[in-house]
Design an enzyme around this catalytic site. Structure first.
Site, PDB file in Angstrom:
ATOM      1  CE  LYS A  35     -11.721   1.140  -9.342  1.00  0.00           C
ATOM      2  NZ  LYS A  35     -10.666   1.605  -8.445  1.00  0.00           N
ATOM      3  CG  ASN A  36      -8.143   1.046 -11.197  1.00  0.00           C
ATOM      4  OD1 ASN A  36      -8.807   1.861 -10.553  1.00  0.00           O
ATOM      5  ND2 ASN A  36      -7.858  -0.167 -10.735  1.00  0.00           N
ATOM      6  NE  ARG A  51      -2.383   4.155  -3.343  1.00  0.00           N
ATOM      7  CZ  ARG A  51      -1.319   4.250  -2.579  1.00  0.00           C
ATOM      8  NH1 ARG A  51      -1.400   4.780  -1.386  1.00  0.00           N
ATOM      9  NH2 ARG A  51      -0.151   3.826  -2.984  1.00  0.00           N
ATOM     10  CB  CYS A  89      -9.818  -0.200  -1.162  1.00  0.00           C
ATOM     11  SG  CYS A  89     -11.239  -0.306  -2.240  1.00  0.00           S
ATOM     12  NE  ARG A 106      -4.031   0.839  -1.626  1.00  0.00           N
ATOM     13  CZ  ARG A 106      -4.942   1.006  -2.571  1.00  0.00           C
ATOM     14  NH1 ARG A 106      -6.159   1.417  -2.264  1.00  0.00           N
ATOM     15  NH2 ARG A 106      -4.649   0.764  -3.825  1.00  0.00           N
ATOM     16  N   PRO A 107       0.954   3.140   1.547  1.00  0.00           N
ATOM     17  CG  PRO A 107       2.888   1.833   1.409  1.00  0.00           C
ATOM     18  CD  PRO A 107       1.406   1.744   1.588  1.00  0.00           C
ATOM     19  CB  ILE A 108       2.202   8.136  -0.988  1.00  0.00           C
ATOM     20  CG1 ILE A 108       2.502   9.058   0.216  1.00  0.00           C
ATOM     21  CG2 ILE A 108       0.724   7.816  -1.045  1.00  0.00           C
ATOM     22  CD1 ILE A 108       1.926  10.474   0.027  1.00  0.00           C
ATOM     23  CG  ASP A 109       7.269   4.272   0.159  1.00  0.00           C
ATOM     24  OD1 ASP A 109       6.081   3.950  -0.034  1.00  0.00           O
ATOM     25  OD2 ASP A 109       8.201   3.481   0.003  1.00  0.00           O
ATOM     26  CG  ASP A 127      -7.711  -4.768  -8.535  1.00  0.00           C
ATOM     27  OD1 ASP A 127      -7.319  -4.748  -7.357  1.00  0.00           O
ATOM     28  OD2 ASP A 127      -7.469  -3.855  -9.351  1.00  0.00           O
ATOM     29  CB  ILE A 157      -0.757  -6.968  -4.796  1.00  0.00           C
ATOM     30  CG1 ILE A 157      -0.369  -7.885  -5.969  1.00  0.00           C
ATOM     31  CG2 ILE A 157      -0.581  -5.487  -5.151  1.00  0.00           C
ATOM     32  CD1 ILE A 157       0.971  -7.660  -6.590  1.00  0.00           C
ATOM     33  NE  ARG A 172     -13.919   3.869  -3.764  1.00  0.00           N
ATOM     34  CZ  ARG A 172     -12.804   3.210  -3.517  1.00  0.00           C
ATOM     35  NH1 ARG A 172     -12.778   2.311  -2.566  1.00  0.00           N
ATOM     36  NH2 ARG A 172     -11.711   3.442  -4.199  1.00  0.00           N
TER      37      ARG A 172
HETATM   38  N1  EPU Z   1       3.341   0.713  -2.526  1.00  0.00           N
HETATM   39  C1  EPU Z   1       4.308   1.169  -1.661  1.00  0.00           C
HETATM   40  N2  EPU Z   1       4.697   2.476  -1.766  1.00  0.00           N
HETATM   41  C2  EPU Z   1       4.147   3.328  -2.691  1.00  0.00           C
HETATM   42  C3  EPU Z   1       3.157   2.840  -3.572  1.00  0.00           C
HETATM   43  C4  EPU Z   1       2.780   1.512  -3.454  1.00  0.00           C
HETATM   44  O1  EPU Z   1       4.812   0.435  -0.826  1.00  0.00           O
HETATM   45  O2  EPU Z   1       4.547   4.492  -2.725  1.00  0.00           O
HETATM   46  C5  EPU Z   1       2.954  -0.705  -2.409  1.00  0.00           C
HETATM   47  C6  EPU Z   1       1.462  -0.891  -2.094  1.00  0.00           C
HETATM   48  O3  EPU Z   1       1.188  -0.762  -0.746  1.00  0.00           O
HETATM   49  C7  EPU Z   1       1.203  -2.281  -2.642  1.00  0.00           C
HETATM   50  C8  EPU Z   1       2.151  -2.362  -3.834  1.00  0.00           C
HETATM   51  O4  EPU Z   1       3.111  -1.311  -3.676  1.00  0.00           O
HETATM   52  O5  EPU Z   1       1.581  -3.241  -1.709  1.00  0.00           O
HETATM   53  C9  EPU Z   1       1.503  -2.204  -5.167  1.00  0.00           C
HETATM   54  O6  EPU Z   1       0.623  -1.104  -5.125  1.00  0.00           O
HETATM   55  P1  EPU Z   1       0.348  -0.182  -6.384  1.00  0.00           P
HETATM   56  O7  EPU Z   1       0.992   1.123  -6.155  1.00  0.00           O
HETATM   57  O8  EPU Z   1       0.671  -0.924  -7.631  1.00  0.00           O
HETATM   58  O9  EPU Z   1      -1.216  -0.032  -6.266  1.00  0.00           O
HETATM   59  P2  EPU Z   1      -2.027   1.248  -6.666  1.00  0.00           P
HETATM   60  O10 EPU Z   1      -1.425   1.867  -7.850  1.00  0.00           O
HETATM   61  O11 EPU Z   1      -2.295   2.072  -5.474  1.00  0.00           O
HETATM   62  C10 EPU Z   1      -3.607   0.145  -8.420  1.00  0.00           C
HETATM   63  C11 EPU Z   1      -5.090  -0.002  -8.546  1.00  0.00           C
HETATM   64  C12 EPU Z   1      -5.550  -1.041  -7.538  1.00  0.00           C
HETATM   65  C13 EPU Z   1      -4.822  -2.357  -7.803  1.00  0.00           C
HETATM   66  C14 EPU Z   1      -3.298  -2.135  -7.754  1.00  0.00           C
HETATM   67  C15 EPU Z   1      -2.512  -3.361  -8.123  1.00  0.00           C
HETATM   68  C16 EPU Z   1      -5.776   2.209  -9.167  1.00  0.00           C
HETATM   69  C17 EPU Z   1      -6.512   3.440  -8.806  1.00  0.00           C
HETATM   70  N3  EPU Z   1      -5.734   1.268  -8.247  1.00  0.00           N
HETATM   71  O12 EPU Z   1      -3.392   0.577  -7.082  1.00  0.00           O
HETATM   72  O13 EPU Z   1      -6.917  -1.218  -7.761  1.00  0.00           O
HETATM   73  O14 EPU Z   1      -5.174  -3.296  -6.820  1.00  0.00           O
HETATM   74  O15 EPU Z   1      -2.956  -1.086  -8.677  1.00  0.00           O
HETATM   75  O16 EPU Z   1      -2.888  -3.807  -9.378  1.00  0.00           O
HETATM   76  O17 EPU Z   1      -5.259   2.091 -10.265  1.00  0.00           O
HETATM   77  C18 EPU Z   1      -9.152  -1.490  -7.175  1.00  0.00           C
HETATM   78  O18 EPU Z   1      -9.449  -1.103  -8.311  1.00  0.00           O
HETATM   79  O19 EPU Z   1      -9.963  -2.027  -6.384  1.00  0.00           O
HETATM   80  C19 EPU Z   1      -7.785  -1.345  -6.716  1.00  0.00           C
HETATM   81  C20 EPU Z   1      -7.438  -1.365  -5.425  1.00  0.00           C
END
Ligand code: EPU
Length: 421
Positions: free
Chosen positions: A23-24, A94, A118, A125-128, A309, A331, A402
């Site tokens: 998926k990811n 996301r 989620c 969840r931040p996007i900064d 995960d 995480i 999902r």
């Molecule tokens: N974070 C920030 N700022 C940002 C981006 C992230 O503070 O701009 C923080 C997040 O809040 C979190 C940490 O950084 O605390 C790590 O988040 P990351 O960005 O790595 O997560 P993601 O890319 O949004 C992906 C997977 C998640 C998985 C995480 C960690 C996808 C679509 N999602 O999320 O998968 O948990 O990496 O491995 O690739 C799932 O499949 O159920 C799922 C949530």
């Protein structure tokens, strides 16, 4: 009315199950279609809700998406209809943020609301780190009442350090940098297997990416990308989830096929510690029953550490281990809240703080009426229900579907008594 799973627990779990495409990884490939006028083909595509939303997003942006069979998607360019990402779709997953960079790079602007997905972070969840990265590449970011507007006449290569390791952040900036002018260096990158897989495909499209899968990625911008065909890597989280299910059920041999066991070394190391019998093949894993499951603490970690995960299924496994285990989620902020439902089912779990629970096993679990809060907590509840006494009802299964294709059919194939109503 939302759909539910009804699960009669206690049936032996044994047989073979096939893992689907990741998926990811899938969600990160759809947006590449915005960066080329040539067709893109994707195979081993999981038939899951998040992927359907990504398809709808491309259609809304003026692309044609067709299927020539299960798991085979073809995307072709018709015309670009807009630079606004539809809020109704952005809210749903996301990874919709992956569409932002490609639109910015090709159209010079993009508008979108804060992405959904989620509810596992603090607030939304931040996007900064995405926004900071785009600014470094020359974009102007406006934060409006309900949306962001990004614009850039031309994106330029930059050196960007991620203050925190981010999977989608790494993928987004790596992808966007392919069409920026000059060299981009990304530092402190995530190393999840989906990242080198994405880079490899981008390189076949004409990109120049080096170092993906290591903490430093170098991207030399190119003027144009070609189309191409991409076969998704197997879903390592599905693989780990099914392996943990087999270990929790501990009732028969389970063969997990079409997977890459090399992506789950942290899980196998834990299995060694807690006494789960497993045998790794090239593309398969066999789990066999064991006398006694031992407890072990776990700390979730970026790849190649233990995946967040898999934390929720592992927590269920520890409810059946003989002794105490500390589960430390590092995480995502809200990923342990679901343990409250395991407690309702009879598990002995104490929350030390929002990031730590102590599980004392083994505990007999009993059926309850549950609501799936998110994808990975949802699948953990399914696993718990499969070993619980009685008939468990799990509501809000959109959240589970999902990420897991044909769950009822595939689990039924292992002997589970699960129905969707
Ligand atoms: N974070 C920030 N700022 C940002 C981006 C992230 O503070 O701009 C923080 C997040 O809040 C979190 C940490 O950084 O605390 C790590 O988040 P990351 O960005 O790595 O997560 P993601 O890319 O949004 C992906 C997977 C998640 C998985 C995480 C960690 C996808 C679509 N999602 O999320 O998968 O948990 O990496 O491995 O690739 C799932 O499949 O159920 C799922 C949530």
């Amino acid at each position: 009315m939302s759909q539910k799973f009804i699960i009669n627990g206690g049936r032996p779990i044994e047989g073979a199950i096939k893992v689907k495409g990741a998926k990811n990884a899938a969600l990160k490939v759809f947006p590449l279609a915005l960066m080329t006028s040539e067709p893109i083909g994707i195979s081993n595509m999981p038939e899951i809700e998040d992927c359907y939303r990504a398809e709808e997003m491309l259609v809304a942006l003026g692309h044609e998406v067709s299927r020539s069979g299960k798991g085979v998607v073809e995307i072709s360019y018709k015309s670009r209809t807009c630079v606004n990402l539809p809020p109704g779709l952005v809210n749903k997953f996301r990874a919709s943020i992956m569409f932002v960079g490609p639109l910015l790079a090709t159209c010079g602007e993009v508008c979108f609301p804060h992405p959904g997905g989620c509810v596992i972070g603090a607030g939304t969840r931040p996007i900064d780190m995405f926004l900071d990265g785009f600014v470094k590449m020359g974009a102007k970011v406006e934060v409006l009442e309900n949306s962001y507007r990004l614009s850039a006449k031309k994106l330029k290569g930059a050196t960007i350090f991620f203050p925190k390791i981010t999977v989608t952040g790494t993928e987004s900036l790596m992808t966007t940098a392919c069409l920026a002018e000059g060299i981009t260096i990304l530092k402190n990158c995530a190393m999840e297997p989906e990242i080198p897989a994405l880079a490899e495909f981008l390189n076949t499209m004409g990109a120049k990416i080096a170092g993906a899968g290591t903490p430093v990625i170098k991207i030399e911008g190119v003027k144009k990308l070609r189309g191409g065909n991409y076969m998704l890597i197997p879903d390592r989280i599905e693989t780990g989830t099914f392996a943990i299910l087999a270990a929790v059920a501990n009732s028969g041999e389970v063969l997990i096929e079409n997977c890459n066991p090399g992506h789950l070394e942290a899980l196998w190391a834990l299995f060694d510690k807690i006494g789960v019998n497993y045998k790794l093949g090239q593309n398969s894993v066999k789990i066999s029953p064991t006398k006694k499951i031992l407890p072990s603490n776990v700390v979730t970690h970026e790849y190649p550490g233990f995946a967040t995960d898999l934390q929720s299924p592992y927590t269920v496994l520890m409810t059946q281990a003989h002794g105490l285990s500390l589960i430390h989620e590092t995480i995502h902020d809200r990923r342990l809240l679901f343990t409250d439902m395991l407690t309702q089912m009879g598990a002995n779990i104490i929350m030390a703080d929002p990031h730590r629970v102590v599980v004392s096993g083994p505990s007999k679990l009993y059926a309850r009426k549950l609501i799936s809060p998110d994808l990975r907590a949802g699948i953990a509840l399914v696993i718990a229900a499969l070993i619980a006494e009685g008939s468990t009802e799990i509501d809000n299964i959109y959240q589970i579907e999902r990420g897991y294709e044909d769950l009822v059919e595939r689990l039924t194939g292992l002997g589970a008594d699960i129905k969707k109503v």
